[in-house]
Write an enzyme that holds these catalytic residues in place. Structure first.
Site, short mmCIF file in Angstrom:
data_model
loop_
_atom_site.label_atom_id
_atom_site.label_comp_id
_atom_site.label_asym_id
_atom_site.label_seq_id
_atom_site.Cartn_x
_atom_site.Cartn_y
_atom_site.Cartn_z
N HIS A 63 0.07 -12.05 0.78
CA HIS A 63 -0.81 -11.04 0.16
C HIS A 63 -1.17 -11.40 -1.28
CE1 HIS A 63 -1.44 -6.39 -0.39
NE2 HIS A 63 -2.50 -7.09 -0.70
N TYR A 66 0.83 -1.20 0.00
CA TYR A 66 0.00 0.00 0.00
C TYR A 66 0.87 1.26 0.00
CZ TYR A 66 -3.53 -3.42 1.35
OH TYR A 66 -4.34 -4.52 1.39
#
Ligand code: NAD
Length: 321
Positions: free
Chosen positions: A122, A56
């Site tokens: 992820h 992110y």
């Protein structure tokens, strides 16, 4: 705030969790000081589950969250991730044991802590399933043994892959996104049964369908086929005509699902934190919910391709078609 058990971890997490991807500018530039206030407001109002990733903002979100959590680390259940570092299919992912072990050390530095509570692989659909099972997850287990995380999990979009990996490994949690909200409820059939059978903690991310279920509408990069956004806009109009913000209805709908331990909503603004927390104690107006579901029914459970073709759900469509 209500709290629910995060599966076999036994820890209690807030029904609304703090998604930190907007702190990394994933939805447009975030004001850093406002973001810090949003984190503090969330903690002060009982949100204790925080989710972030080195991906992110390409480390920015971890850096900013780590800064905001200084002096408050012991008040939160902190989750981050390994394996995804960029958007590019060739260079953005590395699920090797070597990279994963280096990754957690880098994350701990940015988050200014000695350990996290949950470490997740992820978006595993971008990796090779055999590598995830036989290299990545064992590496996460080693990281756990080394005391750098208490629990391990996987995240991703295709539901059947997540189920298969959960059934053939010892993960504590599964996180999926955009698969249980006003637009898509497929998570309920595919993953929710694992809460009882495997005692996994189920984390439902993106209750606003990555901003599609808001007045502002989706960001340009949103992967949903275009027609989904058109129906969502009509649903927002119907809510507005009744004096309701569609984001509120969407939050009420998602949080009401008890099998889900925590509903992760992305926030970088105090007013969103306050608004979303208020929704925890409210149930959706049945008449409005029925009206909105009828509007959205032509695109109910429409999902898109994500990651390697062999990992996709069979019904997934091309992105933004
Ligand atoms: P989301 O559906 O939570 O939407 C976030 C967007 O909605 C942001 O732009 C935010 O500013 C806005 N918003 C939040 N509350 C609002 C409100 N009350 N009114 C209007 N707008 C509001 O999508 P998300 O952020 O992608 O998902 C939540 C979190 O879940 C992420 O931040 C991340 O931590 C996690 N997540 C993980 C994965 C993964 O691991 N693969 C994928 C998606 C999300």
């Amino acid at each position: 705030m209500r709290y629910r058990r995060l599966g076999k971890t036994g820890i209690q997490v807030s029904a609304v969790g703090y998604g930190a991807s907007p702190l990394g500018n994933e939805f447009g530039p975030a004001d850093v000081e406002e973001g810090t206030r949003a984190v503090h407001c969330a903690i002060d109002h009982g949100i204790n589950f925080f989710d972030v990733s080195p991906y992110y903002g390409r480390t920015l979100a971890e850096e900013r969250l780590g800064q905001a959590l200084q002096g408050k680390r012991d008040r939160v259940v902190l989750a981050t991730k390994v394996g995804r570092y960029g958007a590019d299919l060739e260079t953005g992912f590395d699920f090797s044991a070597q990279r994963v072990k280096r990754s957690i050390d880098e994350s701990l530095g940015r988050l200014r802590t000695d350990s996290v509570d949950l470490l997740q692989a992820h978006d595993i659909e971008f990796g090779d399933k055999q590598q995830i099972l036989h290299e990545t997850l064992p590496a996460l287990e080693e990281i756990r043994q080394a005391g750098k995380t208490r629990f391990i999990g996987v995240t991703g979009y295709p539901l059947r892959l997540l189920r298969e990996v959960a059934e053939t490994s010892c993960v504590d949690t599964i996180l999926t996104y955009c698969r249980y909200n006003l637009l898509d409820t497929a998570m309920d059939q595919v993953l929710a049964p694992l809460v009882d059978s495997l005692r996994v903690g189920l984390i439902n991310a993106s209750p606003l369908h990555m901003r599609m279920l808001t007045e502002k509408g989706p960001p340009d990069w949103h992967p949903a086929p275009k027609r989904v956004g058109e129906y969502a806009r009509r649903a927002a109009e119907a809510c507005r005509a009744r004096g309701v913000d569609i984001a509120e209805l969407a939050m009420q709908f998602a949080v009401a699902r008890p099998k889900v331990s925590t509903t992760l909503v992305g926030m970088s603004k105090v007013r969103h934190v306050e608004q979303n927390i208020r929704m925890v104690s409210k149930t959706p107006d049945p008449a409005l919910l029925a009206e909105v579901q009828a509007i959205l029914s032509p695109v109910a459970n429409v999902c898109w391709k994500s990651g390697r073709a062999e990992n996709d759900d069979a019904e997934a469509e091309d992105k933004q078609s």
